[in-house]
Motif scaffolding. Structure first.
Motif, PDB file in Angstrom:
ATOM      1  N   GLY A   1       0.630  -1.170  -0.121  1.00 40.89           N
ATOM      2  CA  GLY A   1       0.163  -0.007   0.042  1.00 40.89           C
ATOM      3  C   GLY A   1       0.721   1.205   0.052  1.00 40.89           C
ATOM      4  O   GLY A   1       2.265   1.089   0.079  1.00 40.89           O
ATOM      5  N   GLU A   2       0.397   2.580   0.076  1.00 32.35           N
ATOM      6  CA  GLU A   2       0.912   3.569  -0.111  1.00 32.35           C
ATOM      7  C   GLU A   2       1.340   4.261   1.288  1.00 32.35           C
ATOM      8  O   GLU A   2       2.229   5.259   1.276  1.00 32.35           O
ATOM      9  N   ASP A   3       0.820   3.846   2.374  1.00 34.20           N
ATOM     10  CA  ASP A   3       1.254   4.551   3.605  1.00 34.20           C
ATOM     11  C   ASP A   3       2.569   4.358   4.027  1.00 34.20           C
ATOM     12  O   ASP A   3       3.094   3.317   3.735  1.00 34.20           O
ATOM     13  N   VAL A   4       3.196   5.207   4.803  1.00 32.32           N
ATOM     14  CA  VAL A   4       4.527   5.259   5.186  1.00 32.32           C
ATOM     15  C   VAL A   4       4.367   5.126   6.802  1.00 32.32           C
ATOM     16  O   VAL A   4       3.737   6.301   7.262  1.00 32.32           O
ATOM     17  N   GLU A   5       5.028   4.211   7.434  1.00 31.03           N
ATOM     18  CA  GLU A   5       4.717   4.287   8.843  1.00 31.03           C
ATOM     19  C   GLU A   5       6.032   5.173   9.508  1.00 31.03           C
ATOM     20  O   GLU A   5       7.148   4.954   8.852  1.00 31.03           O
TER      21      GLU A   5
END
Length: 341
Positions: free
Chosen positions: A61-65
């Motif tokens: 997915g595109e989210d960055v943690e």
């Protein structure tokens, strides 16, 4: 670095194979295939990074943690990890310091304010004693009272009882790095074995905590050993892999090792993503020195999907705002907080 269009990937056989095997089928590359990626010429690097980025988007997915880390106990460690200035066996400027609980709570609140979802408490020890475990329990309770953030720990090698305690206290993720390939490990650490590290990793996973297990590259290992490490990490199936690049520290056996070439570091980022298509691959220590601002951007467009913001344990990182602003510029959304169960 300008990333070329997707069709350029097919100019290189290993990338064409990876496009089908990793991107389409979700199967990581083998050790032999990873070595091919690490040996790609400079002209193939943009295509490798592009493919790794596409793999990340499709399978993660595109989210960055975003994560922050802090040391509750710095320096004075009895182990001889040759890269680490916290070892009490080396003539390093780092000396033993303990952080009190109010400072930990303050750091956790400041970390959460950046948008981070993870806060990792680290101690420079072979493994925690009863005193440290009691402090960790107290810190976890006070942090949970003060702020909503997932708590991770990195406390060295654990016993089964300690693993069970941490899991019961709600520790979301435990960090215990392999650091380097099994074949190179004796060149880097002599006071404990690779197998001892694996034992802690196995217990953490069995207890239901997420395993964070990372790498430190640029310590003099060969490309073959770099590929070996990526494959060994993939076999372990950690939830997260922090990717560190050696920042040679004064007084340590590796102080004269030299800085890893930035293009080699980017090749490694692409290779690790192609080895582990679904793993959280986190920018960690040394990237500022090895990659600089432009290289940091390339890595975020080449498979990285998590960052440590702010400073590290004994070295300075980029200002948190610099990383957060870069994520905004690249239209990379920060992963929202979800409390672990």
């Amino acid at each position: 670095m300008t990333i070329p269009a997707h069709p350029a990937i097919t100019r290189y056989e290993i990338l064409e194979t990876a496009s089908e095997q990793v991107l389409e089928e979700g199967r990581g590359l083998t050790q032999e295939q990873l070595l091919e990626v690490l040996r790609l010429p400079d002209e193939a690097l943009p295509a490798a990074l592009q493919l790794a980025h596409e793999v990340r988007l499709r399978h993660c997915g595109e989210d960055v943690e975003v994560e922050g880390i802090i040391s509750i106990k710095t320096g004075g460690c009895p182990e001889d990890c040759h890269f680490c200035s916290q070892s009490g066996l080396f003539d390093s400027p780092v000396r033993g310091v303990w952080l009190d609980i109010p400072e930990l709570v303050k750091a956790a609140k400041e970390t959460a304010a950046t948008g981070a979802t993870e806060f990792c408490i680290v101690a420079a020890v072979r493994g925690p004693d009863i005193k440290l475990m009691n402090q960790i329990k107290f810190a976890i309770d006070r942090i949970n009272e003060a702020v909503e953030i997932n708590i991770a720990c990195s406390l060295g090698m654990l016993t089964q009882h300690q693993v069970d305690q941490l899991a019961a206290w709600g520790v979301h993720r435990y960090n215990h790095n392999l650091e380097t390939a099994r074949s190179y490990f004796p060149q880097v650490v002599t006071t404990h074995s690779y197998e001892e590290r694996l034992e802690t990793c196995a217990m953490v996973k069995a207890a239901g905590m997420e395993l964070c297990c990372g790498a430190l590259i640029g310590m003099g290992e060969s490309l073959e050993q770099r590929a070996e490490l990526a494959a060994q990490l993939a076999a372990l199936e950690p939830h997260e892999v922090p990717l560190n690049f050696l920042n040679p520290r004064p007084g340590t056996p590796l102080e004269n090792q030299g800085i890893m070439d930035g293009k080699d570091a980017l090749r490694a980022i692409a290779a690790f993503r192609l080895a582990m298509p679904r793993t959280v691959l986190r920018y960690a220590g040394g990237r500022e020195l090895t990659l600089g601002d432009l290289g940091t951007r390339d890595g975020l467009l080449g498979g990285i999907n998590a960052v440590i913001v702010g400073n590290y344990l004994t070295t300075l990182g980029r200002p948190a705002d610099a990383d957060l602003n870069l994520l905004v510029e690249l239209n990379m959304p920060i992963k929202e907080f979800q409390k672990s169960l």
